[in-house]
Design a protein around this motif. Structure first.
Motif: not given
Lengths: 309, 259
Positions: A95-104, A130-136, A139-143
């Motif tokens: 996923l695009l790094p440095d963004v939160t899940v919500r932003e993405l 996990i919407a507020g978490r950064k993509t990097q 975990s694998g399953g969350q991604a």
């Protein structure tokens, strides 16, 4: 959203005709024809390197086939994607790094014409928490679940998933398929690639088996299971009866390994009863589940022999 | 319901491109290392040199400080433009651009948006160096001159934005850092942004006058000195834009075929 699936000119959700793709010397896909009707949930089953991902890339318009055509709801795949009719979960793409899940998810929704609200896509994919978490930091399953949210964003009529449950543990996998069920209840079409026969059998109406770039089987999960995942009975059988073991009911073929005889079965229960009835002296009996990989290869070999005939 | 026929196509694509460019710009500004490199370094160098050469005359009606201000702003902006485009290589490597190809954003809009991002992220370096020039450096210009010089330098950055895209599509994650670094510093030094070109050995002076960075500096200085827009500079920069654009399209197609 329960958008009624508009009828394509040719009535098919997906129509692949004579697809071929080479990568250098490797002939990855060798003449795939596939027709998927709207509303079908189809598993694309095959071992690693069978050409599943390449076929999916061609289906999505990410890779151009060397030969053959792809139509999605009667139109070119790129046009279908741009119209928001196709959502896809790609394999192993970061996923695009440095963004939160919500932003993405929000950003992705901004790139579609009639997207599903980002909050709804996140909810359906189970990533709201996990919407507020950064993509990097996922975990694998969350991604994978975030990728699923991205696939839902266009609110597509056709969902294409390349090995969606890789990197998911059992619990997450179950939750994933539950949300899939919810999604397909509205009559949408799904094609998912997997190398787990069990997963294909459980979640698909129809299983299409790909091995070495060719479609080798197409049927319901139960049909495929009986051909692909047969069991093997191994026993020491002495005497005259040994030569006729191949004719026993439930036995597909026999093989000698020293003193032992291997019976490849599509129905090991029937075969075993018949074996004990005809050769009561058979001993040291073992029954093993078929190796899927071997079974695939067998299917390829069979399909080649049939083609040669 | 057909979503394709009822939607007016062009305006939505334009809006989508603009939205994507803005979102990407916001992300670019989050990269601290990038901001330090492209803003802090030219700013510090400018302040250092401005202090050394305060009050000296560079000829052509320019003070040394004004000359340096244009050079350092150009230097910073080139870094911003090239490094932003080069980051495409990272998006490509992680497979993010494959995901983007599954949206309604057309391929050419992606390229336009990325070029717009590169142009936007040059603004902090440009504005801050100019601000330092106006305040600490004591460069005195009319409002119109400031604006003209700023716009001239900014538009002169277009070939560098395209160059960044070329590097982003031609390079890989491993090679893109050194390539963009060498290009950025090489062009800056060779184009006379660190030392005036007339202090170079003769053969290097000839080389310098082929670089887009030399003509970027020349464009900024000439406009700042109130001598109008130098047509040679515009022509050379335009030629670089066309050539790099063609290379860019080629490397973009090539990278797409590899996916």
């Amino acid at each position: 959203m329960s958008t009624t699936t508009p009828q394509a000119p040719d009535g098919a959700a997906v129509r692949l005709t004579g697809l071929h793709k080479h990568f250098g010397d490797v002939h990855a896909v060798r003449g795939v024809d596939l027709l998927i009707a709207p509303g079908e949930v189809v598993a694309f089953l095959g071992p690693n390197g069978a050409g599943k991902s390449t076929t999916i890339d061609m289906l999505l318009g990410l890779t151009r086939p060397d030969a053959g055509t792809v139509r999605i709801f009667g139109s070119d795949p790129v046009a279908a994607v741009q119209a928001g009719r196709v959502g896809a979960m790609l394999q192993a793409g970061a996923l695009l790094p440095d963004v939160t899940v919500r932003e993405l998810v929000t950003m992705f929704a901004g790139l579609h014409r009639n997207p599903m609200p980002p909050a709804r896509a996140m909810e359906m994919a189970g990533v709201t928490d996990i919407a507020g978490r950064k993509t990097q930091k996922l975990s694998g399953g969350q991604a994978q679940r975030v990728r699923f949210a991205l696939a839902l964003v266009p609110d597509p009529d056709l969902l294409v998933l390349d090995e969606p449950t890789a990197a998911m543990d059992v619990e997450v996998r179950r939750a994933f398929w539950a949300s899939m069920r919810e999604f397909t209840a509205g009559g949408r079409t799904v094609l998912f690639a997997t190398h787990y026969l069990q997963e294909a059998d459980q979640f698909a109406d129809r299983v299409v088996v790909l091995a070495r770039g060719v479609l080798v089987a197409d049927g319901t999960g139960a049909q495929i299971k009986s051909t692909v995942a047969g069991r093997t009975i191994s026993a020491v059988v002495a005497g005259a009866g040994a030569d006729r073991l191949g004719d026993l009911p439930g036995v597909l073929g026999i093989e000698r390994q020293g003193a032992r005889t291997l019976l490849h079965c599509n129905d090991s229960d029937v075969a075993l009863r018949a074996l004990l009835a005809s050769c009561p002296q058979a001993h040291d009996i073992e029954i093993a589940a078929g190796n899927l990989e071997d079974a695939f290869l067998e299917l390829v070999a069979t399909s080649r022999q049939e083609a040669a005939r | 319901m057909s979503t394709v026929t009822t939607t007016p196509r062009a305006p939505r694509t334009g809006a989508m491109t603009a939205r994507y460019a803005l979102m990407s710009t916001r992300l670019a500004f989050r990269n601290v290392r990038f901001l330090v490199l492209t803003v802090a370094l030219p700013l510090l160098l400018f302040l250092l040199y401005a202090n050394l050469y305060q009050g000296q005359d560079a000829g052509d009606g320019l003070s040394v400080v004004a000359y340096l201000m244009v050079s350092m702003a150009s230097f910073g902006c080139i870094g911003a433009a090239i490094n932003t485009g080069a980051r495409i290589a990272i998006e490509r490597q992680v497979g993010w651009n494959r995901q983007l190809r599954l949206t309604a954003l057309p391929a050419h809009s992606y390229l336009v948006a990325k070029a717009v991002v590169s142009m936007l992220v040059t603004l902090p370096a440009l504005l801050l160096v100019f601000l330092a020039g106006a305040t600490i450096g004591g460069v005195q210009l009319s409002a119109a001159q400031w604006l003209e010089t700023g716009v001239a330098v900014w538009l002169g950055l277009i070939p560098f934005a395209v160059l960044g895209l070329v590097i982003g599509f031609a390079g890989t994650v491993d090679t893109v850092q050194p390539i963009s670094m060498i290009t950025y510093l090489g062009l800056s030094i060779l184009g006379g942004l660190w030392f005036p070109v007339d202090q170079f050995p003769t053969f290097l002076q000839d080389v310098a006058k082929v670089t887009p960075s030399y003509w970027l500096g020349e464009l900024g200085r000439t406009v700042l000195a109130g001598q109008g827009v130098p047509m040679t500079a515009v022509a050379v920069l335009a030629a670089w834009t066309v050539v790099l654009g063609l290379v860019g399209i080629w490397s973009y197609r090539r990278s797409g075929a590899k996916v």
